[in-house]
Design a protein around this motif. Structure first.
Motif, PDB file in Angstrom:
ATOM      1  N   GLY A   2      24.216 -57.991  81.435  1.00 56.89           N
ATOM      2  CA  GLY A   2      24.339 -59.417  81.716  1.00 56.89           C
ATOM      3  C   GLY A   2      25.603 -60.017  81.141  1.00 56.89           C
ATOM      4  N   GLY A   3      26.017 -59.538  79.991  1.00 54.75           N
ATOM      5  CA  GLY A   3      27.253 -60.022  79.389  1.00 54.75           C
ATOM      6  C   GLY A   3      28.468 -59.678  80.236  1.00 54.75           C
ATOM      7  N   ILE A   4      28.486 -58.460  80.773  1.00 57.40           N
ATOM      8  CA  ILE A   4      29.598 -58.047  81.634  1.00 57.40           C
ATOM      9  C   ILE A   4      29.569 -58.812  82.944  1.00 57.40           C
ATOM     10  CG2 ILE A   4      30.546 -56.107  82.949  1.00 57.40           C
ATOM     11  CD1 ILE A   4      29.627 -54.298  80.662  1.00 57.40           C
ATOM     12  N   LEU A   5      28.369 -59.017  83.497  1.00 57.14           N
ATOM     13  CA  LEU A   5      28.244 -59.805  84.726  1.00 57.14           C
ATOM     14  C   LEU A   5      28.793 -61.217  84.519  1.00 57.14           C
ATOM     15  CD1 LEU A   5      25.150 -59.948  87.064  1.00 57.14           C
ATOM     16  CD2 LEU A   5      26.299 -62.049  86.385  1.00 57.14           C
ATOM     17  N   THR A   6      28.431 -61.833  83.411  1.00 55.01           N
ATOM     18  CA  THR A   6      28.906 -63.187  83.124  1.00 55.01           C
ATOM     19  C   THR A   6      30.416 -63.233  83.002  1.00 55.01           C
ATOM     20  OG1 THR A   6      26.841 -63.695  81.940  1.00 55.01           O
ATOM     21  CG2 THR A   6      28.741 -65.109  81.501  1.00 55.01           C
ATOM     22  N   VAL A  49      27.206 -41.674  73.356  1.00 53.77           N
ATOM     23  CA  VAL A  49      26.615 -43.007  73.579  1.00 53.77           C
ATOM     24  C   VAL A  49      27.694 -44.076  73.748  1.00 53.77           C
ATOM     25  CG1 VAL A  49      25.262 -44.860  72.533  1.00 53.77           C
ATOM     26  CG2 VAL A  49      24.362 -42.527  72.557  1.00 53.77           C
ATOM     27  N   PRO A  50      28.670 -44.172  72.829  1.00 53.21           N
ATOM     28  CA  PRO A  50      29.747 -45.154  73.049  1.00 53.21           C
ATOM     29  C   PRO A  50      30.537 -44.888  74.329  1.00 53.21           C
ATOM     30  CG  PRO A  50      29.752 -44.395  70.772  1.00 53.21           C
ATOM     31  CD  PRO A  50      28.816 -43.495  71.530  1.00 53.21           C
ATOM     32  N   LEU A  51      30.791 -43.603  74.626  1.00 52.65           N
ATOM     33  CA  LEU A  51      31.543 -43.272  75.836  1.00 52.65           C
ATOM     34  C   LEU A  51      30.783 -43.708  77.083  1.00 52.65           C
ATOM     35  CD1 LEU A  51      32.992 -39.704  75.066  1.00 52.65           C
ATOM     36  CD2 LEU A  51      34.248 -41.874  75.208  1.00 52.65           C
ATOM     37  N   GLN A  52      29.453 -43.500  77.073  1.00 54.88           N
ATOM     38  CA  GLN A  52      28.683 -43.887  78.254  1.00 54.88           C
ATOM     39  C   GLN A  52      28.631 -45.389  78.440  1.00 54.88           C
ATOM     40  OE1 GLN A  52      24.634 -44.242  78.477  1.00 54.88           O
ATOM     41  NE2 GLN A  52      24.411 -43.520  80.565  1.00 54.88           N
ATOM     42  N   TRP A  53      28.474 -46.116  77.357  1.00 50.45           N
ATOM     43  CA  TRP A  53      28.416 -47.573  77.470  1.00 50.45           C
ATOM     44  C   TRP A  53      29.765 -48.129  77.936  1.00 50.45           C
ATOM     45  CZ3 TRP A  53      24.456 -51.162  75.297  1.00 50.45           C
ATOM     46  CH2 TRP A  53      23.235 -50.508  75.128  1.00 50.45           C
ATOM     47  N   ILE A  54      30.852 -47.507  77.499  1.00 50.43           N
ATOM     48  CA  ILE A  54      32.188 -47.937  77.952  1.00 50.43           C
ATOM     49  C   ILE A  54      32.367 -47.642  79.433  1.00 50.43           C
ATOM     50  CG2 ILE A  54      34.671 -47.483  77.761  1.00 50.43           C
ATOM     51  CD1 ILE A  54      34.186 -46.966  74.758  1.00 50.43           C
ATOM     52  N   SER A  55      32.014 -46.425  79.856  1.00 49.21           N
ATOM     53  CA  SER A  55      32.176 -46.050  81.263  1.00 49.21           C
ATOM     54  C   SER A  55      31.268 -46.885  82.163  1.00 49.21           C
ATOM     55  CB  SER A  55      31.885 -44.554  81.458  1.00 49.21           C
ATOM     56  OG  SER A  55      30.528 -44.247  81.187  1.00 49.21           O
ATOM     57  N   THR A  56      30.042 -47.165  81.683  1.00 46.99           N
ATOM     58  CA  THR A  56      29.122 -48.000  82.461  1.00 46.99           C
ATOM     59  C   THR A  56      29.645 -49.426  82.576  1.00 46.99           C
ATOM     60  OG1 THR A  56      27.188 -46.686  81.823  1.00 46.99           O
ATOM     61  CG2 THR A  56      26.775 -48.927  82.582  1.00 46.99           C
ATOM     62  N   GLY A  57      30.179 -49.950  81.478  1.00 45.78           N
ATOM     63  CA  GLY A  57      30.733 -51.296  81.505  1.00 45.78           C
ATOM     64  C   GLY A  57      31.888 -51.412  82.481  1.00 45.78           C
ATOM     65  N   PHE A  58      32.766 -50.424  82.487  1.00 47.80           N
ATOM     66  CA  PHE A  58      33.897 -50.416  83.425  1.00 47.80           C
ATOM     67  C   PHE A  58      33.401 -50.315  84.864  1.00 47.80           C
ATOM     68  CE2 PHE A  58      36.841 -47.612  85.856  1.00 47.80           C
ATOM     69  CZ  PHE A  58      37.856 -48.539  86.048  1.00 47.80           C
ATOM     70  N   TRP A 110      32.088 -52.650  90.270  1.00 50.68           N
ATOM     71  CA  TRP A 110      31.090 -52.828  91.336  1.00 50.68           C
ATOM     72  C   TRP A 110      30.843 -54.308  91.605  1.00 50.68           C
ATOM     73  CZ3 TRP A 110      26.339 -55.260  91.371  1.00 50.68           C
ATOM     74  CH2 TRP A 110      25.571 -55.060  92.535  1.00 50.68           C
ATOM     75  N   LEU A 111      30.750 -55.099  90.544  1.00 52.78           N
ATOM     76  CA  LEU A 111      30.516 -56.532  90.706  1.00 52.78           C
ATOM     77  C   LEU A 111      31.638 -57.198  91.498  1.00 52.78           C
ATOM     78  CD1 LEU A 111      29.178 -57.409  87.130  1.00 52.78           C
ATOM     79  CD2 LEU A 111      27.880 -57.536  89.264  1.00 52.78           C
ATOM     80  N   ILE A 112      32.874 -56.813  91.220  1.00 53.50           N
ATOM     81  CA  ILE A 112      34.012 -57.388  91.941  1.00 53.50           C
ATOM     82  C   ILE A 112      33.886 -57.102  93.435  1.00 53.50           C
ATOM     83  CG2 ILE A 112      36.518 -57.185  92.281  1.00 53.50           C
ATOM     84  CD1 ILE A 112      36.756 -56.752  89.249  1.00 53.50           C
ATOM     85  N   GLN A 113      33.388 -55.930  93.778  1.00 49.85           N
ATOM     86  CA  GLN A 113      33.190 -55.574  95.186  1.00 49.85           C
ATOM     87  C   GLN A 113      32.000 -56.320  95.790  1.00 49.85           C
ATOM     88  OE1 GLN A 113      34.927 -53.666  97.244  1.00 49.85           O
ATOM     89  NE2 GLN A 113      36.299 -52.526  95.909  1.00 49.85           N
ATOM     90  N   SER A 135      24.000 -70.571  89.627  1.00 51.16           N
ATOM     91  CA  SER A 135      23.965 -69.255  90.288  1.00 51.16           C
ATOM     92  C   SER A 135      23.994 -68.124  89.267  1.00 51.16           C
ATOM     93  CB  SER A 135      25.136 -69.116  91.259  1.00 51.16           C
ATOM     94  OG  SER A 135      26.384 -69.170  90.582  1.00 51.16           O
ATOM     95  N   LEU A 136      24.742 -68.295  88.188  1.00 54.78           N
ATOM     96  CA  LEU A 136      24.793 -67.277  87.138  1.00 54.78           C
ATOM     97  C   LEU A 136      23.433 -67.099  86.480  1.00 54.78           C
ATOM     98  CD1 LEU A 136      26.224 -65.321  85.234  1.00 54.78           C
ATOM     99  CD2 LEU A 136      26.975 -67.290  83.875  1.00 54.78           C
ATOM    100  N   LEU A 137      22.759 -68.182  86.191  1.00 55.87           N
ATOM    101  CA  LEU A 137      21.427 -68.103  85.587  1.00 55.87           C
ATOM    102  C   LEU A 137      20.446 -67.376  86.509  1.00 55.87           C
ATOM    103  CD1 LEU A 137      21.068 -71.675  84.006  1.00 55.87           C
ATOM    104  CD2 LEU A 137      21.424 -69.502  82.806  1.00 55.87           C
ATOM    105  N   ILE A 138      20.540 -67.646  87.807  1.00 54.76           N
ATOM    106  CA  ILE A 138      19.668 -66.974  88.778  1.00 54.76           C
ATOM    107  C   ILE A 138      19.916 -65.470  88.769  1.00 54.76           C
ATOM    108  CG2 ILE A 138      19.183 -66.683  91.245  1.00 54.76           C
ATOM    109  CD1 ILE A 138      19.700 -69.695  91.550  1.00 54.76           C
ATOM    110  N   LEU A 139      21.189 -65.070  88.772  1.00 51.79           N
ATOM    111  CA  LEU A 139      21.534 -63.645  88.784  1.00 51.79           C
ATOM    112  C   LEU A 139      21.071 -62.948  87.507  1.00 51.79           C
ATOM    113  CD1 LEU A 139      25.124 -63.621  90.358  1.00 51.79           C
ATOM    114  CD2 LEU A 139      22.940 -63.097  91.452  1.00 51.79           C
ATOM    115  N   LEU A 140      21.194 -63.621  86.366  1.00 51.89           N
ATOM    116  CA  LEU A 140      20.769 -63.016  85.103  1.00 51.89           C
ATOM    117  C   LEU A 140      19.250 -62.818  85.070  1.00 51.89           C
ATOM    118  CD1 LEU A 140      23.032 -64.916  82.534  1.00 51.89           C
ATOM    119  CD2 LEU A 140      23.233 -62.534  83.288  1.00 51.89           C
ATOM    120  N   ILE A 141      18.520 -63.755  85.647  1.00 50.66           N
ATOM    121  CA  ILE A 141      17.058 -63.615  85.720  1.00 50.66           C
ATOM    122  C   ILE A 141      16.674 -62.446  86.630  1.00 50.66           C
ATOM    123  CG2 ILE A 141      14.932 -64.712  86.548  1.00 50.66           C
ATOM    124  CD1 ILE A 141      16.161 -67.395  85.661  1.00 50.66           C
TER     125      ILE A 141
END
Length: 317
Positions: free
Chosen positions: A48-52, A163-172, A177-180, A201-207
């Motif tokens: 949700g933080g990355i989406l925001t 674990v840090p590598l996966q969270w970084i790769s997932t965040g990227f 994907w969101l931009i697309q 709209s952001l609140l709706i997406l986060l829910i």
């Protein structure tokens, strides 16, 4: 309330649920699978933080256009009729069956079918590039890397690295994907999004995103788990990083919307074929049947979108 305004927001909510429920598993599926021991709300806060951040950044840098310019050729219908709600409703139905259909084809086509050819061409190119890249990468790393991942458990020492590598790769990957795919959701709202509309709209997406994490991905998650060793955090990291780089390439290539689903299916298909060949020294029938079945599902989504275009045009006549 003005019926057009009501249909716009209802369409946004339905599209948001459909897109997040269907497409987000492409980017977050391996993340969910390899972090099943963590509380769902921890994972939700991260995503949700990355989406925001991605949404607000696009809004601030593109004059209120959160789609990053991908809706330039998709004007908002005037008036906004009820039948524009059909695409996300159909998508919701297909999502519950576990069919990985393309939201780009099912939703954007209805707003401007003239761009269908360009979108299909770019999506097919995405499938081919992802399939070929996965073949090359996993033919090269299966024996030295993936084979070790399959045969050995993740040690506490390994987790400190992966674990840090996966969270970084997932965040990227999630941001790319969101931009697309913001275009598939915000096609229902005015192109110049006001500050109040942005917040609501952001609140709706986060829910909606919270519900997806709470339900652990839903039916589409089965497609990810069916592939070899995708729940291993090390394998998941490589998948996410590869997928993210491919999406970044196509983001820079042009602003034409594309099906990220086709890219995802192509990547998993190429990976599965390369893995099975390197591990078993042969191309097995079950693997090809799985690949063809996944491809048939996304092709089915394309056919459905084209059929629905004609249905809507008939209703609008």
């Amino acid at each position: 309330m003005d019926p057009s305004l009501l249909f716009m927001w209802l369409g946004f909510i339905l599209a948001g649920y459909s897109v997040v429920g269907n497409d987000s598993i492409q980017t977050l599926g391996t993340f969910l699978s390899s972090n099943e021991e963590r509380s769902w709300y921890v994972l939700w806060l991260f995503a949700g933080g990355i989406l925001t951040a991605t949404l607000v950044y696009g809004w601030a840098t593109h004059g209120g256009d959160v789609s990053y310019g991908r809706l330039d050729k998709y004007p908002l219908p005037q008036p906004f009729a009820w039948y524009y709600l059909l695409p996300p409703l159909v998508l919701m139905t297909l999502t519950r069956t576990g069919i990985p259909v393309s939201t780009s084809f099912l939703i954007l086509t209805f707003f401007n079918e003239k761009n269908l050819v360009d979108m299909t061409t770019k999506s097919l190119l995405g499938y081919v590039v992802a399939f070929g890249a996965a073949i090359l990468i996993y033919m090269a790393i299966t024996k030295t890397v993936e084979k070790r991942f399959i045969e050995s458990e993740v040690s506490p020492r390994d987790r400190k690295i992966w674990v840090p590598l996966q969270w970084i790769s997932t965040g990227f990957l999630w941001s790319q994907w969101l931009i697309q795919d913001f275009a598939n959701i915000y096609v229902y709202l005015p192109r110049g999004t006001s500050q109040s509309t942005l917040i609501v709209s952001l609140l709706i997406l986060l829910i909606l995103l919270a519900y997806i994490f709470y339900s652990k991905g839903g039916a589409i998650q089965k497609i990810v788990k069916a592939k070899t060793n995708t729940i291993d955090i090390r394998s998941a990291t490589i998948i996410d990083a590869t997928y993210g780089i491919i999406l970044y390439f196509f983001k820079e290539l042009s602003n034409i919307p594309m099906s990220t689903t086709w890219v995802f299916i192509g990547l998993l298909a190429g990976r599965e074929i390369a893995l099975r060949y390197q591990l078993d020294k042969k191309f097995s029938g079950p693997v090809f049947r799985m690949v063809l079945a996944d491809l048939a599902k996304v092709a089915f989504g394309l056919v459905v979108s084209i059929v629905l275009v004609f249905i809507i045009k008939f209703l609008a006549a």
